[in-house]
Design an enzyme around this catalytic site. Structure first.
Site, PDB file in Angstrom:
ATOM      1  CE1 TYR A  85      17.027  -3.001  -0.411  1.00 42.83           C
ATOM      2  CE2 TYR A  85      18.547  -1.176  -0.707  1.00 42.83           C
ATOM      3  CZ  TYR A  85      18.316  -2.515  -0.457  1.00 42.83           C
ATOM      4  OH  TYR A  85      19.368  -3.360  -0.257  1.00 42.83           O
TER       5      TYR A  85
ATOM      6  CE  LYS B 100      18.707  -2.463   5.887  1.00 42.74           C
ATOM      7  NZ  LYS B 100      18.162  -1.646   4.812  1.00 42.74           N
TER       8      LYS B 100
ATOM      9  CE1 TYR C  90      19.408  -4.682  -3.504  1.00 30.88           C
ATOM     10  CE2 TYR C  90      21.539  -4.369  -4.568  1.00 30.88           C
ATOM     11  CZ  TYR C  90      20.673  -4.129  -3.518  1.00 30.88           C
ATOM     12  OH  TYR C  90      21.084  -3.323  -2.485  1.00 30.88           O
TER      13      TYR C  90
HETATM   14  C1  PLP Z   1      17.678  -2.223   3.591  1.00 24.99           C
HETATM   15  C2  PLP Z   1      16.634  -1.347   2.989  1.00 24.99           C
HETATM   16  C3  PLP Z   1      15.333  -1.827   2.726  1.00 24.99           C
HETATM   17  C4  PLP Z   1      14.948  -3.250   2.890  1.00 24.99           C
HETATM   18  O1  PLP Z   1      14.779  -3.626   4.220  1.00 24.99           O
HETATM   19  P1  PLP Z   1      15.085  -5.131   4.627  1.00 24.99           P
HETATM   20  O2  PLP Z   1      14.844  -5.163   6.076  1.00 24.99           O
HETATM   21  O3  PLP Z   1      16.490  -5.398   4.206  1.00 24.99           O
HETATM   22  O4  PLP Z   1      14.128  -5.999   3.877  1.00 24.99           O
HETATM   23  C5  PLP Z   1      14.391  -0.952   2.248  1.00 24.99           C
HETATM   24  N1  PLP Z   1      14.702   0.345   1.999  1.00 24.99           N
HETATM   25  C6  PLP Z   1      15.920   0.824   2.212  1.00 24.99           C
HETATM   26  C7  PLP Z   1      16.196   2.241   1.883  1.00 24.99           C
HETATM   27  C8  PLP Z   1      16.938  -0.002   2.704  1.00 24.99           C
HETATM   28  O5  PLP Z   1      18.168   0.497   2.898  1.00 24.99           O
END
Ligand code: PLP
Length: 350
Positions: free
Chosen positions: A308, A72, A282
């Protein structure tokens, strides 16, 4: 280190991509959070464990700046600059109860001296606890104010919050969930151009890229940047929430918006989604996620996260085992961060 001021010439762009791609990136000023590209590292022990036919690499975006690192930061680099340029004094965003995006937005706000309000969506009923560690602990530490809403409650809560802040004389700037709009995705287009260029310089391009596909800015931005410099490498997006059909249409929409910034098309066939790692839903653990988290930790000394990158890496391992890649293929896994939530969930051992 002092950050570049608004619209100062960004010298890190000088050698990046084609002149046209550079012009697009220059037209959108960034705050300068990403001054140094995180490394691409080989993963020889993991490659060997999987039979040795495929060479695995990892792009360490978990090591990006802002508190705790992760993907991010690249999006906020553009979004926070726009917030400052528009005269905002407060950042408002939303995410899940252990959102990495919310942590990094709070970190950017602290660094810029901006207020920060986080709307946390309890996507799994009963998953919120005010005492929870991991990212939840860090939200408050970074000075952000939080409120919790049930699944589907974000839009109404954000609208009310924006009105409330304006009525109180503040100038709030809204950042969409995951920082995923065309401007945020530009951070990943830029990352992709840098990855492609580095591999070209070394004379060793990648044969495939594997990443997590969540709110979508990462996936859409990477595709945009790679295609903008003429790289047609296949990108596998491992969904962490939605089924393949739904996730594909979400990514296609974002890819179109981001590619438009470069004057490019966004061919639908570029968007490849794997939905076999979502499991029960999720943020809910799966055995495959657990064993991927363990494999990266024990073989490469790298921490993934359970929501993730643990599922993304499980997708990578699945693809290798299924023989999706030719022998000798060089496969890049994008480590998008998230390890701070590992300290809350502790998924291993089962
Ligand atoms: C937000 C996030 C993702 C996913 O990325 P997006 O751009 O939202 O698809 C993947 N890994 C981590 C650790 C994240 O925080």
């Amino acid at each position: 280190m002092s950050l570049p001021t608004t619209n100062s010439p960004d010298t890190t762009l000088d050698s990046l991509g084609s002149a046209a791609a550079r012009a697009t990136l220059r037209a959108h000023p960034s705050r300068g959070y990403v001054q140094i590209e995180p490394p691409v590292e080989p993963m020889p022990r993991l490659s060997k464990e999987l039979g040795g036919a495929v060479e695995l690499f990892v792009k360490r975006d978990d090591l990006l700046p802002l508190a705790g690192g992760g993907s991010k930061t690249r999006k906020l680099d553009y979004l926070v600059q726009q917030a400052l340029d528009s005269g905002a004094d407060t950042l408002v965003t939303c995410g899940a109860v252990q959102s990495n995006h919310c942590r990094l937005t709070a970190s950017a706000a602290a660094r810029e001296g901006l207020g920060c309000h986080l709307v946390l969506e309890e996507r799994v009923a009963g998953s919120y606890s005010p005492e929870a560690g991991g990212n939840n602990y860090v939200f408050g530490l970074l000075g952000a104010k939080t409120q919790v809403v049930p699944l589907g409650g974000v839009d109404a809560a954000v609208a009310a919050l924006m009105e409330e802040l304006k009525a109180a004389g503040a100038t709030p700037y809204y950042i969409p969930g995951g920082g995923s709009n065309a401007l945020g995705a530009l951070g990943y287009a830029r990352a992709a151009i840098s990855v492609v260029e580095e591999a070209r310089k070394a004379g060793r391009p990648f044969d495939a890229v594997v990443l997590c596909s969540g709110s979508g800015g990462t996936h859409a931005g990477m595709l945009t940047g790679m295609r903008a410099c003429g790289d047609q490498t296949k990108v596998y997006g491992v969904s962490v929430r939605f089924d393949a059909a739904k996730q594909k249409s979400r990514i296609e929409a974002q890819y179109k918006e981001c590619a438009k910034l470069f004057g490019n098309e966004a061919p639908e066939e570029d968007v490849v989604i794997i939905d076999s790692q979502v499991g029960p839903g999720y943020s809910l653990p799966t055995p495959e996620m657990r064993s991927a988290v363990e494999a990266f930790a024990k073989l490469e000394g790298i921490l993934l996260d359970p929501v993730y990158t643990g599922k993304g890496a499980a997708g990578l391992l699945q693809l290798v085992r299924e023989g999706a890649f030719q022998p000798g293929a060089r496969v890049l896994f994008l480590h998008t961060g998230g390890a701070p939530s590992l300290f809350h969930y502790q998924p291993v051992p089962e």
